[in-house]
Design a protein around this motif. Sequence first.
Motif, short mmCIF file in Angstrom:
data_model
loop_
_atom_site.label_atom_id
_atom_site.label_comp_id
_atom_site.label_asym_id
_atom_site.label_seq_id
_atom_site.Cartn_x
_atom_site.Cartn_y
_atom_site.Cartn_z
N ASP A 1 -9.85 23.86 -1.70
CA ASP A 1 -10.58 23.05 -2.67
C ASP A 1 -12.05 22.87 -2.29
OD1 ASP A 1 -7.85 20.82 -3.55
OD2 ASP A 1 -8.33 22.85 -4.21
N THR A 2 -12.38 23.03 -1.05
CA THR A 2 -13.78 22.85 -0.65
C THR A 2 -14.46 24.19 -0.41
OG1 THR A 2 -13.15 22.56 1.68
CG2 THR A 2 -13.39 20.56 0.35
N LEU A 3 -14.01 24.91 0.58
CA LEU A 3 -14.69 26.16 0.95
C LEU A 3 -14.53 27.26 -0.08
CD1 LEU A 3 -13.81 26.30 4.75
CD2 LEU A 3 -15.96 25.67 3.69
N ALA A 4 -13.30 27.54 -0.46
CA ALA A 4 -13.08 28.67 -1.37
C ALA A 4 -13.78 28.45 -2.71
CB ALA A 4 -11.58 28.88 -1.58
N GLN A 5 -13.66 27.26 -3.26
CA GLN A 5 -14.29 26.99 -4.54
C GLN A 5 -15.82 27.02 -4.43
OE1 GLN A 5 -12.67 26.89 -7.43
NE2 GLN A 5 -10.82 27.28 -6.27
N GLU B 1 -23.84 22.40 -0.15
CA GLU B 1 -22.73 21.48 -0.38
C GLU B 1 -21.45 22.00 0.25
OE1 GLU B 1 -20.55 18.25 -1.40
OE2 GLU B 1 -22.73 18.47 -1.49
N SER B 2 -21.21 23.31 0.16
CA SER B 2 -20.03 23.90 0.78
C SER B 2 -20.07 23.73 2.29
CB SER B 2 -19.93 25.39 0.43
OG SER B 2 -19.73 25.54 -0.96
N HIS B 3 -21.23 23.87 2.87
CA HIS B 3 -21.37 23.68 4.31
C HIS B 3 -21.03 22.25 4.69
CE1 HIS B 3 -23.87 23.28 8.09
NE2 HIS B 3 -22.91 24.12 8.39
N ARG B 4 -21.55 21.29 3.92
CA ARG B 4 -21.23 19.88 4.19
C ARG B 4 -19.73 19.62 4.07
NH1 ARG B 4 -26.37 18.94 1.71
NH2 ARG B 4 -25.42 18.95 -0.36
N ILE C 1 -13.54 19.94 8.83
CA ILE C 1 -13.33 20.16 10.27
C ILE C 1 -13.22 18.82 10.99
CG2 ILE C 1 -14.45 21.03 12.35
CD1 ILE C 1 -15.53 23.32 10.51
N ARG C 2 -14.10 17.88 10.65
CA ARG C 2 -14.02 16.55 11.29
C ARG C 2 -12.67 15.90 11.02
NH1 ARG C 2 -19.49 16.16 9.77
NH2 ARG C 2 -18.92 15.12 7.84
N MET C 3 -12.15 16.06 9.82
CA MET C 3 -10.87 15.45 9.48
C MET C 3 -9.71 16.10 10.22
SD MET C 3 -11.32 14.75 5.41
CE MET C 3 -9.68 14.04 5.29
#
Length: 67
Positions: A7-11, A50-53, A59-61
């Motif tokens: 949901d974050t990186l791929a999109q 935004e994808s980097h953030r 990763i932090r999670m």
Amino acid sequence: MAQDLHDTLAQGFTGARLQLEAARYALEQAPPEIESGLRHLARSQEIVQESHREALRSIRMLRAPLL
């Protein structure tokens, strides 16, 4: 974890890819479309940032909390 990464990186990267394709197409057109291409490139930069953030947040999670 897989769902979060999807949901974050791929999109995000899919959005960046589509924006870059649109920019390439616009820049291949007559000179007036150069401005449109530049707008697509600027939007691509925003998507990648935004994808980097989001990647850093994910990763932090995944890290174990400090005891």
